[in-house]
Scaffold this active site. Structure first.
Site, PDB file in Angstrom:
ATOM      1  N   HIS A   1       3.339  11.903  53.419  1.00 19.33           N
ATOM      2  CA  HIS A   1       1.705  11.620  53.129  1.00 19.33           C
ATOM      3  C   HIS A   1       1.273  12.133  52.043  1.00 19.33           C
ATOM      4  CE1 HIS A   1       2.762  11.040  57.331  1.00 19.33           C
ATOM      5  NE2 HIS A   1       2.015  10.297  57.564  1.00 19.33           N
TER       6      HIS A   1
ATOM      7  N   GLU B   1      -4.665   5.755  64.905  1.00 25.44           N
ATOM      8  CA  GLU B   1      -3.643   6.681  64.844  1.00 25.44           C
ATOM      9  C   GLU B   1      -3.423   7.097  66.276  1.00 25.44           C
ATOM     10  OE1 GLU B   1      -1.422   6.915  62.998  1.00 25.44           O
ATOM     11  OE2 GLU B   1      -2.366   6.227  61.158  1.00 25.44           O
TER      12      GLU B   1
ATOM     13  N   HIS C   1      10.295   5.986  56.842  1.00 24.24           N
ATOM     14  CA  HIS C   1       9.324   6.493  57.391  1.00 24.24           C
ATOM     15  C   HIS C   1       8.782   5.278  57.929  1.00 24.24           C
ATOM     16  CE1 HIS C   1       6.144   9.542  57.893  1.00 24.24           C
ATOM     17  NE2 HIS C   1       5.334   8.605  58.067  1.00 24.24           N
ATOM     18  N   ALA C   2       8.551   5.407  59.465  1.00 23.09           N
ATOM     19  CA  ALA C   2       8.082   4.366  60.106  1.00 23.09           C
ATOM     20  C   ALA C   2       6.614   3.857  59.694  1.00 23.09           C
ATOM     21  CB  ALA C   2       8.075   4.898  61.689  1.00 23.09           C
TER      22      ALA C   2
ATOM     23  N   TYR D   1      -4.661  11.831  61.415  1.00 26.04           N
ATOM     24  CA  TYR D   1      -4.088  12.441  62.395  1.00 26.04           C
ATOM     25  C   TYR D   1      -4.501  13.478  63.422  1.00 26.04           C
ATOM     26  CZ  TYR D   1      -0.484   9.761  59.929  1.00 26.04           C
ATOM     27  OH  TYR D   1      -0.037   8.626  59.531  1.00 26.04           O
TER      28      TYR D   1
ATOM     29  N   HIS E   1       3.728   4.515  69.358  1.00 28.81           N
ATOM     30  CA  HIS E   1       2.732   4.969  68.321  1.00 28.81           C
ATOM     31  C   HIS E   1       2.716   3.654  67.343  1.00 28.81           C
ATOM     32  CE1 HIS E   1       0.528   7.311  65.371  1.00 28.81           C
ATOM     33  NE2 HIS E   1       1.138   6.685  64.565  1.00 28.81           N
ATOM     34  N   GLU E   2       3.672   3.023  66.659  1.00 29.47           N
ATOM     35  CA  GLU E   2       3.516   2.328  65.895  1.00 29.47           C
ATOM     36  C   GLU E   2       3.064   0.876  66.509  1.00 29.47           C
ATOM     37  OE1 GLU E   2       3.660   2.691  62.950  1.00 29.47           O
ATOM     38  OE2 GLU E   2       4.813   4.554  62.873  1.00 29.47           O
TER      39      GLU E   2
ATOM     40  N   HIS F   1      -0.578   0.464  66.777  1.00 31.12           N
ATOM     41  CA  HIS F   1      -1.031  -0.143  65.700  1.00 31.12           C
ATOM     42  C   HIS F   1      -1.084  -1.492  65.654  1.00 31.12           C
ATOM     43  CE1 HIS F   1      -1.808   3.691  63.277  1.00 31.12           C
ATOM     44  NE2 HIS F   1      -0.542   3.982  63.244  1.00 31.12           N
TER      45      HIS F   1
HETATM   46 ZN   LIG Z   1       0.228   5.755  62.439  1.00 29.07          ZN
END
Ligand SMILES: [Zn+2]
Ligand SMILES: *[C@@H]1O[C@H](CO)[C@@H](O)[C@H](O)[C@H]1NC(C)=O
Length: 382
Positions: A237, A133, A75-76, A247, A105-106, A109
């Site tokens: 999650h 997010e 899971h990323a 999210y 997306h990552e 962060h």
């Molecule tokens: Zn995220």
């Protein structure tokens, strides 16, 4: 499995079936894309706006491919090691559109970590968890536009031509990701918080789960479920105890951020959305948008989130769906017309001695217009 992102079944929903839907997977294969190249392309988007590149340590120590010699949690995720230097991503990257978006997306962060790295440790966090997010997703809203895909050579020039039918197909595919997600993003923590509150007892975990799934999301299980099953636990999650409401928040505020940055960039004109529609905006190489985003990210959690939001939204301090509605306006118009044409009913309804009908959350109403079938509920409810 979760029906959280419906874009993989977009071919069933395309408004204009004779026009292409845009898929970059063939180009990724043809051009022998690697995980590293995906990450470099993503980094280049951030730096093109004047944001920070990923530091050398990031490139040395991140895991961006699935290791062959051991099993890891794939899971990323993105990590701040809190020493102002060490930031990493762990992702088992596949050469797909979905993973291309996840890379952004990552990296969003990590960009946030980098921008607030010099604040006191107590403030090194998102203004609220939804902000964290949203950063990479805001970037992705530009990245996935056909216009941008042409710029970076992942779609042929012809795909970049203005065509309102191709536009509708694109918007439907985006809606299947972004709008179809909302009820799912919402119900996960509604279920979990009710467990924490004691409103859902351990003998009703699964049926209460499916009640929310049917009421809020309008989906049914593919076969009979019971309390012998624990379906929520299969969601990462839930099992990993990661909050989920962030999210849901992100999927709303990212459109507010997108609208604000696009307006600053001159890529969106709220007074003339037909000439410059919001869904077509690309903030690539735009320093004005970059500076504005940077200004917001650098605040970390040092101010209340409405203050942080106001930095880029020209004073708007509330989370609202107006930007999301603006983004999808052409699709909403088309759906209204198409549903009228077919006499389609709005919403879905649970049968079986339960007379309540389920109306869509109002912010979703235009998407719900597509669901015309009455669900036949065959599972014992709680
Ligand atoms: Zn995220
Ligand atoms: C990254 O790796 C290279 C090659 O192994 C090494 O020379 C360099 O010092 C490393 N940099 C950092 C910041 O760890």
């Amino acid at each position: 499995m979760w029906a959280q992102d419906w874009s993989n079944v977009k071919d069933l929903f395309l408004p204009c079936k004779n026009k292409p839907s845009l898929d970059i997977a063939p180009a990724l294969r043809e051009q022998n894309y690697t995980a590293e190249r995906m990450f470099r392309v993503s980094e280049e988007f951030f730096t093109s706006m004047g944001l920070s590149p990923m530091p050398e340590k990031f490139w040395n120590l991140s895991i961006i491919e699935k290791p062959k010699d051991r099993t890891i949690v794939c899971h990323a995720s993105a990590w701040d090691f809190c020493d102002s230097k060490d930031f990493r991503i762990k992702q088992c990257t596949d050469m797909t559109m979905e993973d291309f978006v996840t890379v952004h997306h990552e990296m969003g962060h990590v960009e946030y970590y980098i921008q607030y790295k010099d604040l006191h440790i107590a403030f090194r966090d998102g203004a609220n968890p939804g902000f964290h997010e949203a950063v990479g997703d805001v970037i992705s809203l530009s990245v996935v536009t056909p216009k941008h895909m042409v710029k970076i050579g992942l779609l042929s020039d012809s795909a970049g031509k203005k065509d309102s039918e191709v536009d509708l197909n694109y918007l439907m595919s985006q809606a299947l990701s972004k709008v179809a997600f909302l009820p799912f993003g919402y119900l996960i923590d509604v279920w979990r918080w009710n467990v924490f509150r004691g409103k859902i007892s351990s003998s009703h975990y699964n049926c209460e789960w499916w009640k929310l799934r049917s009421e809020v999301q309008g989906v049914q299980p593919p076969n009979i479920r019971s309390e012998e099953d624990f379906d929520p636990g299969a969601k990462y999650h839930i099992a990993a105890n990661v909050p989920y409401m962030s999210y849901f928040v992100s999927y709303i505020i990212q459109f507010q951020f997108h609208r604000a940055l696009c307006t600053a960039a001159g890529e969106y004109d709220p007074k003339n959305p037909l000439a410059k529609p919001l869904h077509d905006c690309d903030i690539y190489r735009n320093k004005k948008a970059g500076d504005l985003l940077k200004e917001m990210l650098r605040l970390g959690s040092s101010k209340p989130w409405p203050d942080v939001m106001a930095v880029i939204t020209e004073g708007n301090r509330r989370m609202d769906v107006s930007a999301l509605r603006e983004y999808f306006q052409p699709l909403e118009n088309w759906l209204r017309k198409d549903n009228k044409k077919h006499g389609a009913a709005v919403g879905w309804k649970l049968s079986k001695n339960r007379s309540y009908s389920v109306s869509c959350m109002s912010l979703l109403f235009f998407f719900c217009l597509q669901f015309t079938d009455v669900l036949d509920w065959s599972v014992e409810l709680c």
